[in-house]
Scaffold this active site. Structure first.
Site, PDB file in Angstrom:
ATOM      1  CB  THR A  55      -0.972  -0.026   1.195  1.00  0.00           C
ATOM      2  OG1 THR A  55      -1.694  -1.251   1.145  1.00  0.00           O
ATOM      3  CG2 THR A  55      -1.946   1.135   1.141  1.00  0.00           C
ATOM      4  CE  LYS A  83       8.646  15.410  20.041  1.00  0.00           C
ATOM      5  NZ  LYS A  83       8.913  16.712  19.393  1.00  0.00           N
ATOM      6  CG  HIS A 132      -7.148  -1.742   2.729  1.00  0.00           C
ATOM      7  ND1 HIS A 132      -6.696  -0.655   1.997  1.00  0.00           N
ATOM      8  CD2 HIS A 132      -6.068  -2.549   2.879  1.00  0.00           C
ATOM      9  CE1 HIS A 132      -5.418  -0.815   1.728  1.00  0.00           C
ATOM     10  NE2 HIS A 132      -5.010  -1.950   2.250  1.00  0.00           N
TER      11      HIS A 132
END
Ligand code: NCD
Length: 308
Positions: A55, A83, A132
């Site tokens: 992909t 983070k 998908h």
């Protein structure tokens, strides 16, 4: 008009809009040189929070072959996700730099959240065990090129139908064509989710059967779609080990199939198709991987509003 839109699930596009994409992919396949500068000056961002080979590479190859450029990450720990940044903030930032983004994420619905705050087209490159849609475009382009039509088919889907997002998207997309029937081949524990059965198959009166054995249904299939058991989505390793080799398509089983049965697989394969099947002309999965790049070229151009 597809310009400026996102692709989050296959039903975001009408049958006619999909046909336009396949027609453009056909033109690109016929004369790729003509499109080598179609996306000059445009930038694609690839945000991959989960592993990928086909992909991501096919998206990146697609943009580069159109003359555009690519930025992105394939290892989320190298981005500010590590983070604690939210998806909405990440995509707002990416949208300052790129014209279009493709996102793969383990959480279902993450690309949809991103699309809401992006301001640029966002393509769902796989969200958890959900959908998908660009694999579905790949699968449909393969059927279009190899068979010519999506109608009058008996389609066998085999393997992990519960966690396999490619299966959920493909059933949705194919359910819009005339006279398609599904044979869902899986162990009891890995059956298609209830929402797909109820909201797609039953709602649209699509004939389907659920079976556990592959051999007995092989002779009636026009298309056999094999899938990998999705190890990463299992809750425990024991269940995976017990189910992992439920189905192995080999040369002997291929003898039961029609002469023109198409065998597709989104890849990667683990054990579910023996390597000896690769030389059978009905095995189309590597061709399918190649079509994936062409259909993504057509998709990128369409969402960027570039005529072709
Ligand atoms: C699929 C996926 O990521 O859902 N792979 C792909 O994109 N071609 C299928 C899989 O991982 O089994």
């Amino acid at each position: 008009m597809l310009a400026g839109r996102s692709l989050l699930e296959p039903m975001d596009f009408t049958v006619e809009e999909m046909d336009e994409i396949f027609a453009l992919a056909d033109r690109i396949i016929d004369d790729p040189k003509k499109y080598a500068h179609a996306c000059d000056g445009k930038l694609l961002a690839t945000l991959f929070y989960e592993p990928s080979t086909r992909t991501r590479f096919s998206f990146e190859a697609a943009m580069l072959r159109l003359g555009g450029q690519v930025i992105g990450f394939s290892e989320p720990n190298s981005s500010s996700a590590a983070k604690g940044e939210s998806i909405a903030d990440t995509i707002r930032t990416i949208a300052c730099y790129a014209d279009i983004a493709a996102m793969r994420h383990p959480k279902e619905g993450a690309p949809k959240v991103a699309a809401r705050s992006a301001g640029i087209p966002v393509i769902n490159a796989g969200d958890g065990g959900h959908q998908h849609p660009t694999q579905t475009l790949t699968d449909l382009l393969t059927i279009h090129r190899e068979r010519g039509s999506f109608e009058n088919m008996t389609i066998g889907l085999c393997g992990d139908l519960k966690f396999g997002r490619t299966v959920h998207s493909l059933i949705k997309a194919l359910s819009r064509y005339e006279n398609v029937k599904f044979v869902l081949i899986s162990p009891e524990e890995l059956r298609v989710p209830e929402y797909v059965r109820r909201e797609v198959l039953e709602k649209n009166n699509i004939p389907y059967r659920e079976v556990e054995r592959m051999q007995e249904v092989l002779p009636e299939l026009d298309l056999l779609y094999m899938t990998r058991i999705q190890r990463e989505r299992f809750f425990n390793e024991e269940d995976y080990v017990r189910l992992k080799d439920s189905y192995i398509l080999d040369a002997e089983k291929m003898e039961l199939g029609k002469e023109n049965m198409m065998v597709l697989h989104p890849l990667p394969r683990v054990n579910e198709i023996a390597v000896e099947v690769d030389k059978d002309p009905r095995a189309l999965y590597f061709k399918q991987a190649k079509y994936g790049m062409f259909v993504r070229m057509a998709l990128i151009m369409s969402l960027l509003g570039i005529e072709g």
